[in-house]
Design an enzyme around this catalytic site. Structure first.
Site, PDB file in Angstrom:
ATOM      1  CE  LYS A 113      67.328  37.120  27.482  1.00 26.95           C
ATOM      2  NZ  LYS A 113      66.673  37.176  26.186  1.00 26.95           N
ATOM      3  NE  ARG A 137      55.860  31.906  21.080  1.00 22.02           N
ATOM      4  CZ  ARG A 137      56.664  32.065  22.112  1.00 22.02           C
ATOM      5  NH1 ARG A 137      57.256  31.020  22.651  1.00 22.02           N
ATOM      6  NH2 ARG A 137      56.872  33.258  22.616  1.00 22.02           N
TER       7      ARG A 137
HETATM    8  O1  PNS Z   1      64.649  34.852  21.379  1.00 25.72           O
HETATM    9  P1  PNS Z   1      64.530  36.250  21.897  1.00 25.72           P
HETATM   10  O2  PNS Z   1      65.189  36.357  23.260  1.00 25.72           O
HETATM   11  O3  PNS Z   1      63.127  36.770  21.890  1.00 25.72           O
HETATM   12  O4  PNS Z   1      65.381  37.159  20.886  1.00 25.72           O
HETATM   13  C1  PNS Z   1      65.510  38.544  21.102  1.00 25.72           C
HETATM   14  C2  PNS Z   1      66.616  39.125  20.176  1.00 25.72           C
HETATM   15  C3  PNS Z   1      67.928  38.424  20.416  1.00 25.72           C
HETATM   16  C4  PNS Z   1      66.209  38.942  18.727  1.00 25.72           C
HETATM   17  C5  PNS Z   1      66.717  40.645  20.506  1.00 25.72           C
HETATM   18  O5  PNS Z   1      66.914  40.816  21.874  1.00 25.72           O
HETATM   19  C6  PNS Z   1      67.843  41.311  19.728  1.00 25.72           C
HETATM   20  O6  PNS Z   1      67.715  41.567  18.566  1.00 25.72           O
HETATM   21  N1  PNS Z   1      68.979  41.581  20.424  1.00 25.72           N
HETATM   22  C7  PNS Z   1      70.130  42.200  19.849  1.00 25.72           C
HETATM   23  C8  PNS Z   1      70.324  43.615  20.405  1.00 25.72           C
HETATM   24  C9  PNS Z   1      69.386  44.596  19.720  1.00 25.72           C
HETATM   25  O7  PNS Z   1      69.470  44.871  18.552  1.00 25.72           O
HETATM   26  N2  PNS Z   1      68.444  45.129  20.517  1.00 25.72           N
HETATM   27  C10 PNS Z   1      67.435  46.043  20.046  1.00 25.72           C
HETATM   28  C11 PNS Z   1      66.237  45.303  19.497  1.00 25.72           C
HETATM   29  S1  PNS Z   1      64.968  46.390  18.973  1.00 25.72           S
END
Ligand code: PNS
Length: 160
Positions: free
Chosen positions: A41, A90
Site C-alpha cells: 500500500k 463511525r
Molecule cells: O486504518 P485501516 O487502513 O482501516 O486499517 C486496516 C488494518 C491495518 C487494520 C488491516 O488492513 C490489517 O489488519 N492489516 C494487517 C494485515 C492483515 O492481517 N490482513 C487481514 C485482515 S482480515
C-alpha cells in the site's frame, strides 16, 4: 492484565482515532496503537512519521504505547498475548468491511475478539483520506487532527 490492540494505517492520525484510543484506554489495562506497515500500500506519510505523530499525540497517556507491525494482525495479536482488537465504527458504511475483517481475524486466531467503539459524533464524517484531500486542496483541517499533523500536512503542500 487486559491488553487491547488498536490497529490501523493512521495516515495520518485524526482526532477521531485519538477519541477511540481514549475510550479504549478506559476499558482496558493497556492499549497498543499498532501502525500497519504494508509494503503493498502506498501511504501519504512514511511509517516513521505515522508512528511519531501518534507518539507525540499520546505522550501523556501512560496506559497507551505506539508500535508498528507487519504481516497478519492475528499473528501480532498472538505474539502480544492480547485480549482484544479495538476498531472504531463511525457509520453504517464502515460496518461491512469491519464485519468481514473481524470474522476473518477470528478465523486466523480463535480467541481474537474485535471490540467496536463509536467515536464522539463530532467525528462521524472524519477520515484520514478526507483530511489528506481537504488539506491537499488548501482546505482547513484545524481541530480535526493534532497540531503536529496539521503542520506536517501544511509542509507537505509547500514542499510535495
Ligand atoms: O486504518 P485501516 O487502513 O482501516 O486499517 C486496516 C488494518 C491495518 C487494520 C488491516 O488492513 C490489517 O489488519 N492489516 C494487517 C494485515 C492483515 O492481517 N490482513 C487481514 C485482515 S482480515
Amino acid at each position: 492484565m487486559k491488553l487491547a490492540i488498536y490497529p490501523g494505517s493512521f495516515d495520518p492520525v485524526t482526532n477521531g482515532h485519538l477519541d477511540i484510543v481514549r475510550r479504549g484506554s478506559q476499558l482496558f489495562d493497556h492499549v497498543i496503537v499498532a501502525v500497519s506497515e504494508n509494503s503493498q500500500k502506498t501511504h501519504y506519510f512514511s511509517l516513521q512519521d505515522r508512528v511519531e505523530f501518534l507518539k507525540d499525540a499520546l505522550k501523556n497517556y501512560p496506559k497507551v504505547t505506539v508500535e508498528h507491525f507487519s504481516g497478519l494482525l492475528a499473528n501480532y495479536f498472538r505474539q502480544k498475548k492480547a485480549s482484544a482488537v479495538i476498531r472504531g465504527l463511525r457509520a453504517v458504511s464502515d460496518f461491512e468491511y469491519e464485519f468481514q475483517m473481524a470474522l476473518m481475524n477470528r478465523r486466523q486466531a480463535r480467541n481474537l475478539e474485535t471490540v467496536f467503539l463509536m467515536p464522539d459524533e463530532r467525528y462521524t464524517y472524519l477520515s484520514s483520506s478526507l483530511v489528506r484531500e481537504v488539506s491537499r486542496l488548501g482546505g482547513d483541517v484545524k481541530g480535526l487532527v493534532p497540531n503536529t499533523v496539521q503542520k506536517a500536512l501544511r509542509k507537505r503542500i509547500l514542499r510535495p
